[in-house]
Scaffold this motif. Structure first.
Motif, short mmCIF file in Angstrom:
data_model
loop_
_atom_site.label_atom_id
_atom_site.label_comp_id
_atom_site.label_asym_id
_atom_site.label_seq_id
_atom_site.Cartn_x
_atom_site.Cartn_y
_atom_site.Cartn_z
N VAL A 283 31.34 -5.47 27.52
CA VAL A 283 32.38 -4.25 28.02
C VAL A 283 32.92 -5.25 29.28
O VAL A 283 32.26 -5.67 30.12
CB VAL A 283 31.62 -3.02 28.42
N ASP A 284 34.22 -5.34 29.50
CA ASP A 284 34.98 -5.87 30.59
C ASP A 284 34.97 -4.47 31.55
O ASP A 284 35.92 -3.63 31.58
CB ASP A 284 36.28 -6.08 30.38
N ILE A 285 33.98 -4.33 32.38
CA ILE A 285 34.10 -3.08 33.31
C ILE A 285 35.21 -3.08 34.13
O ILE A 285 35.52 -2.15 34.97
CB ILE A 285 32.78 -2.90 34.01
N SER A 286 35.87 -4.31 34.73
CA SER A 286 36.96 -4.43 35.37
C SER A 286 38.31 -3.85 34.74
O SER A 286 39.30 -3.64 35.41
CB SER A 286 37.19 -5.75 36.08
N TYR B 201 35.16 -5.38 22.55
CA TYR B 201 36.69 -5.72 22.71
C TYR B 201 37.16 -7.11 22.88
O TYR B 201 36.40 -7.96 23.45
CB TYR B 201 37.05 -4.79 23.67
N THR B 202 38.31 -7.33 22.53
CA THR B 202 38.76 -8.74 22.81
C THR B 202 38.84 -9.10 24.22
O THR B 202 39.32 -8.26 24.96
CB THR B 202 40.19 -9.11 22.04
N ASN B 203 38.66 -10.25 24.65
CA ASN B 203 38.89 -10.94 26.21
C ASN B 203 38.02 -10.10 26.98
O ASN B 203 38.07 -10.14 28.34
CB ASN B 203 40.23 -10.46 26.48
N VAL B 204 36.54 -9.87 26.62
CA VAL B 204 35.75 -8.97 27.76
C VAL B 204 34.65 -10.16 28.13
O VAL B 204 34.23 -10.00 29.10
CB VAL B 204 34.84 -8.08 26.91
N MET C 279 23.92 -2.43 26.29
CA MET C 279 25.43 -2.32 26.78
C MET C 279 25.35 -3.44 27.91
O MET C 279 24.80 -3.29 28.63
CB MET C 279 25.93 -1.22 27.24
N VAL C 280 26.35 -4.49 27.75
CA VAL C 280 26.37 -5.50 28.96
C VAL C 280 27.75 -5.23 29.58
O VAL C 280 28.95 -5.69 29.00
CB VAL C 280 26.28 -6.89 28.23
N PHE C 281 27.77 -4.60 30.77
CA PHE C 281 28.86 -4.64 31.51
C PHE C 281 29.11 -5.82 32.30
O PHE C 281 28.63 -6.10 33.30
CB PHE C 281 28.88 -3.30 32.40
N ASN C 282 30.23 -6.55 31.75
CA ASN C 282 30.64 -7.82 32.43
C ASN C 282 31.76 -7.52 33.48
O ASN C 282 32.41 -6.49 33.47
CB ASN C 282 30.84 -8.74 31.29
N LYS C 283 31.95 -8.77 34.01
CA LYS C 283 33.09 -9.08 34.95
C LYS C 283 32.97 -8.19 36.26
O LYS C 283 33.98 -7.70 36.87
CB LYS C 283 34.62 -8.84 34.29
N ILE C 284 31.61 -7.89 36.70
CA ILE C 284 31.38 -7.16 37.82
C ILE C 284 32.07 -7.75 39.29
O ILE C 284 32.30 -7.05 40.05
CB ILE C 284 30.05 -6.84 37.98
N PRO D 265 40.83 -1.12 33.37
CA PRO D 265 40.99 0.24 33.52
C PRO D 265 40.59 1.16 32.65
O PRO D 265 40.31 2.32 32.64
CB PRO D 265 42.44 0.44 34.03
N GLN D 266 40.86 0.52 31.26
CA GLN D 266 40.58 1.53 30.11
C GLN D 266 39.14 0.93 29.34
O GLN D 266 39.15 1.18 28.19
CB GLN D 266 41.68 1.42 28.94
N PHE D 267 38.28 0.51 30.11
CA PHE D 267 37.01 0.13 29.28
C PHE D 267 36.43 1.22 28.68
O PHE D 267 35.64 0.72 27.57
CB PHE D 267 36.11 -0.56 30.60
N GLU D 268 36.41 2.41 29.19
CA GLU D 268 35.83 3.47 28.21
C GLU D 268 36.34 3.72 26.82
O GLU D 268 35.80 3.87 25.73
CB GLU D 268 35.79 4.70 29.00
N GLU D 269 37.66 3.52 26.71
CA GLU D 269 38.31 3.57 25.69
C GLU D 269 38.09 2.28 24.70
O GLU D 269 37.97 2.28 23.46
CB GLU D 269 39.99 3.75 25.76
N HIS D 270 37.78 1.38 25.40
CA HIS D 270 37.56 0.00 24.70
C HIS D 270 36.21 0.44 23.75
O HIS D 270 36.14 -0.01 22.73
CB HIS D 270 37.46 -1.18 25.67
N ILE D 271 35.24 0.74 24.80
CA ILE D 271 33.87 1.08 23.94
C ILE D 271 34.08 2.04 22.78
O ILE D 271 33.47 1.73 21.87
CB ILE D 271 32.93 1.78 25.25
#
Ligand SMILES: Nc1nc2c(ncn2[C@@H]2O[C@H](COP(=O)(O)OP(=O)(O)OP(=O)(O)O)[C@@H](O)[C@H]2O)c(=O)[nH]1
Ligand SMILES: [Mg+2]
Length: 403
Positions: free
Chosen positions: A285-288, A207-210, A315-320, A290-296
């Motif tokens: 994915v920007d896990i921080s 997604y954009t900005n992740v 899957m790389v969950f970023n911004k932890i 709130p809509q990260f699941e929809e983004h996926i």
């Protein structure tokens, strides 16, 4: 070239609709994103109007009472643009323009506008321009659309060919010219990609900005433009990266978004070839968020549209570092526990568990967990590499620590 609409610090209002498909919370989330898009395009949102309606008004999308409210606000506050989250038909756009007497923008044209502002290279500009003309064409059909079927008939010949008809012809000619131009660039790019040899190709998608470009920069020591706005990257950057002594190609490309205009997916086809031809995808994915699941989901949908849904993916969950969860007090028995209340450890027990060792949790900004990231990517690239070149597998040990 189409004139770029610059809406610099222009005052805007947003309009969204609540219906069976999108409840109030969803609309709030969508309008949050629309506000971010507006900000990226250089606008400032003064107010949001939301209407609940199951059947949209065919003439003006929203009802006449609501429209009066919007009209008064637009007049009193010198609003430059009214931005709709839902796509408007050409007729709706014209009708609303007549009532509100300011620029009427829908989600598609707003995204196109941002792409136009951000396109740097002539290649990206050509792709955006094509998408803009494709968007424009059905909107030029004004008065004469209803007569189209009788074209060539009585009253439609010679001098009755309208200005709109001429405009349409110009736009069509321009579209076919741009398509030819892109075809030529495509062939050049194809040759370029061919020249890169048989190195394993890895593509960052998401997604954009992740944080794709940020990750690209820390992994490859390159300098891809990254910032906290949407669509910072429009062109594809490819870098040779070496982990251990294993070289591979890493590409960073345009980010995706919910309801990415189909015109853009079409005309960015060749930019997306880098994804289509990749051996491995790193879905960031920007896990921080709130809509990260929809983004996926949105990203997976677009990957499907470009025949890349079944690719080998990490899957790389970023911004932890930025991740926060809501707390429920011990004596609070009414609040339902949802994803918002999960810690990252809780998340790992959800569907993410099924992703198994194909899920990574990092912070590209703070360089957290990057060793694990490198190791996972190394393993995956190595597997692809030794399948391709079985004779030199001794070069790359199974255990990266041996280096
Ligand atoms: N807190 C935090 N911020 C991050 C992290 N990674 C990236 N960012 C920030 O997120 C914003 C977007 O980063 P980019 O790298 O431009 O994101 P992108 O995915 O390339 O975005 P587009 O090119 O617009 O699709 C920037 O402000 C980054 O500094 C992270 O791990 N933690
Ligand atoms: Mg980027």
């Amino acid at each position: 070239m189409l004139e770029k609409k610059t809406i610099e610090h222009e005052k805007a209002v947003l309009i969204g609709i609540i219906n069976r498909e999108q409840n109030e919370n969803k609309v709030t989330e969508y309008l949050d994103e629309l506000e971010f898009l507006t900000f990226t395009a250089g606008g400032e949102v003064l107010k949001r109007f939301v209407q609940r309606m199951d059947v949209p008004n065919p003439k003006t999308l929203i009802g006449s009472g609501k429209m009066e409210e919007v009209e008064a606000f637009v007049r009193d506050n010198e609003i430059g643009s009214v931005i709709f989250d839902d796509e408007l038909t050409p007729a709706q756009q014209r009708n609303i323009e007549k009532i509100l007497r300011c620029k009427i923008v829908d989600r598609t044209s707003l995204i196109l506008d941002i792409f136009a502002q951000r396109a740097q290279t002539s290649y990206a500009r050509t792709q955006v321009e094509l998408a803009q003309y494709e968007y424009l064409l059905p909107r030029l059909t004004g008065l004469w659309t209803h007569l189209e079927r009788q074209r060539g008939g009585i009253g439609m010949r010679g001098p009755y060919e309208t200005e709109i008809e001429t405009d349409r012809r110009i736009v069509r000619d321009r579209i076919s010219l741009l398509k030819k131009k892109l075809l030529k660039i495509d062939r050049q790019m194809e040759t370029q990609r061919g020249n890169r040899g048989a190195l394993v190709r890895v593509a960052l998608v998401g997604y954009t900005n992740v944080g794709k470009s940020t990750l690209m920069n820390v992994i490859s020591k390159s300098e891809v433009f990254a910032e906290n706005k949407l669509f910072a990257t429009l062109d594809t950057t490819v870098r040779k990266v070496v982990i251990g002594n294993l070289p591979f190609l890493l590409s960073d490309t345009v980010g995706f978004i919910r309801k990415l205009p189909t015109q853009l997916v079409e005309s960015f086809k060749s930019t997306l070839d880098e994804v289509r031809e990749a051996d491995l995808l790193l879905h960031v994915v920007d896990i921080s968020h709130p809509q990260f699941e929809e983004h996926i989901e949105s990203v997976n949908k677009i990957l499907g549209e470009i025949d890349s849904a079944d690719k080998n993916t990490i899957m790389v969950f970023n911004k932890i570092d930025k991740y926060e969860h809501a707390e429920i007090d011990d004596d609070d028995l009414t609040t339902e526990r949802t994803g918002r209340h999960f810690t990252i450890a809780d998340w790992k027990q959800t569907w993410m568990q099924r992703v198994g060792d194909k899920a990574l949790f990092i912070s590209a900004l703070n360089k957290e967990n990057l060793d694990e990231f490198r190791k996972r990517v190394y393993d995956e690239v190595r597997d692809i590499h030794v399948t391709r070149f079985p004779y030199n597998n001794f070069l790359y040990p199974e255990n990266l620590d041996e280096y």
